[in-house]
Design a protein around this motif. Sequence first.
Motif, PDB file in Angstrom:
ATOM      1  N   MET A   1       0.815  -1.189   0.000  1.00  9.29           N
ATOM      2  CA  MET A   1       0.000   0.000   0.000  1.00  9.29           C
ATOM      3  C   MET A   1       0.863   1.259   0.000  1.00  9.29           C
ATOM      4  O   MET A   1       0.531   2.234  -0.665  1.00  9.29           O
ATOM      5  N   GLY A   2       1.972   1.207   0.754  1.00  8.15           N
ATOM      6  CA  GLY A   2       2.873   2.348   0.830  1.00  8.15           C
ATOM      7  C   GLY A   2       3.523   2.653  -0.504  1.00  8.15           C
ATOM      8  O   GLY A   2       3.796   3.811  -0.831  1.00  8.15           O
ATOM      9  N   GLU A   3       3.780   1.619  -1.321  1.00  3.43           N
ATOM     10  CA  GLU A   3       4.393   1.826  -2.638  1.00  3.43           C
ATOM     11  C   GLU A   3       3.438   2.553  -3.576  1.00  3.43           C
ATOM     12  O   GLU A   3       3.856   3.402  -4.374  1.00  3.43           O
ATOM     13  N   VAL A   4       2.144   2.236  -3.501  1.00  2.00           N
ATOM     14  CA  VAL A   4       1.146   2.888  -4.344  1.00  2.00           C
ATOM     15  C   VAL A   4       1.062   4.373  -4.016  1.00  2.00           C
ATOM     16  O   VAL A   4       0.997   5.229  -4.904  1.00  2.00           O
ATOM     17  N   VAL A   5       1.105   4.706  -2.744  1.00  2.00           N
ATOM     18  CA  VAL A   5       1.063   6.108  -2.326  1.00  2.00           C
ATOM     19  C   VAL A   5       2.305   6.830  -2.828  1.00  2.00           C
ATOM     20  O   VAL A   5       2.226   7.968  -3.331  1.00  2.00           O
ATOM     21  N   ASN A   6       3.461   6.198  -2.727  1.00  2.00           N
ATOM     22  CA  ASN A   6       4.694   6.819  -3.222  1.00  2.00           C
ATOM     23  C   ASN A   6       4.635   7.065  -4.726  1.00  2.00           C
ATOM     24  O   ASN A   6       5.073   8.112  -5.224  1.00  2.00           O
ATOM     25  N   VAL A   7       4.092   6.105  -5.479  1.00  2.00           N
ATOM     26  CA  VAL A   7       3.968   6.261  -6.930  1.00  2.00           C
ATOM     27  C   VAL A   7       3.018   7.413  -7.252  1.00  2.00           C
ATOM     28  O   VAL A   7       3.296   8.248  -8.136  1.00  2.00           O
ATOM     29  N   LEU A   8       1.887   7.505  -6.563  1.00  2.00           N
ATOM     30  CA  LEU A   8       0.927   8.583  -6.811  1.00  2.00           C
ATOM     31  C   LEU A   8       1.522   9.950  -6.476  1.00  2.00           C
ATOM     32  O   LEU A   8       1.321  10.921  -7.215  1.00  2.00           O
ATOM     33  N   VAL A   9       2.250  10.047  -5.390  1.00  2.00           N
ATOM     34  CA  VAL A   9       2.886  11.308  -5.018  1.00  2.00           C
ATOM     35  C   VAL A   9       3.946  11.691  -6.045  1.00  2.00           C
ATOM     36  O   VAL A   9       4.039  12.851  -6.470  1.00  2.00           O
ATOM     37  N   ALA A  10       4.730  10.719  -6.477  1.00  2.00           N
ATOM     38  CA  ALA A  10       5.761  10.998  -7.489  1.00  2.00           C
ATOM     39  C   ALA A  10       5.124  11.446  -8.797  1.00  2.00           C
ATOM     40  O   ALA A  10       5.605  12.389  -9.453  1.00  2.00           O
ATOM     41  N   PHE A  11       4.044  10.795  -9.183  1.00  2.00           N
ATOM     42  CA  PHE A  11       3.343  11.168 -10.410  1.00  2.00           C
ATOM     43  C   PHE A  11       2.789  12.591 -10.309  1.00  2.00           C
ATOM     44  O   PHE A  11       2.912  13.385 -11.246  1.00  2.00           O
TER      45      PHE A  11
END
Length: 196
Positions: A1-11
């Motif tokens: 779940m933490g990886e998805v949040v990181n990807v969304l923030v980076a995007f």
Amino acid sequence: MGEVVNVLVAFAVIVFVFRWATSGKDSSADGQSPAAILGFRPKTVTQEQVDAIRAMFPDIPADNIRYDLLRTGSVQLTSNKILERGFLPAPPPPYYRVYPRAIPNDPQQQAAQNANQAAAPASTASSSKTSENLITRFHLEDRLSTSGDSTASEPEHKWEEDPSKRQAMLRERKARMVLAARERMLAQQKQQATTS
């Protein structure tokens, strides 16, 4: 779940940086974008597009062509407008804040261009002298006797891929329109002569 949040923030950061970096390209000297100045979002217009229409319609000023292309983004739509109306309206003053006028080398050329802009909305079939000028201007003297046959059965036009075929098609369409306008004017004059 933490990886998805990181990807969304980076995007989101990448999108923000991209918008910030590209917003400076669209702004003019006074800080306003061309869309804000013109009142619409201008399409991308190349000099080749302007030159293509200019080759077909040399009497239409380049600024009028560029302004209409900024609105439509299509050579075909702009060409059809010229064929239907016979002119393109002059761009409004805010257009020149974004796209300054080129300084002409020849003052007579500028005077002729201004005269063309002023006379563009006038009807082309207002007098017999005007129609004779159009006939000679488009070299249609040899088609005067067959003009009744050529305008009666106008074929359906489709957009050609080859630029030379498009130009020939548009030239033929313009000739048909001039001959049809001449026939209407002669019929109108004949009707006026019989009533008076």
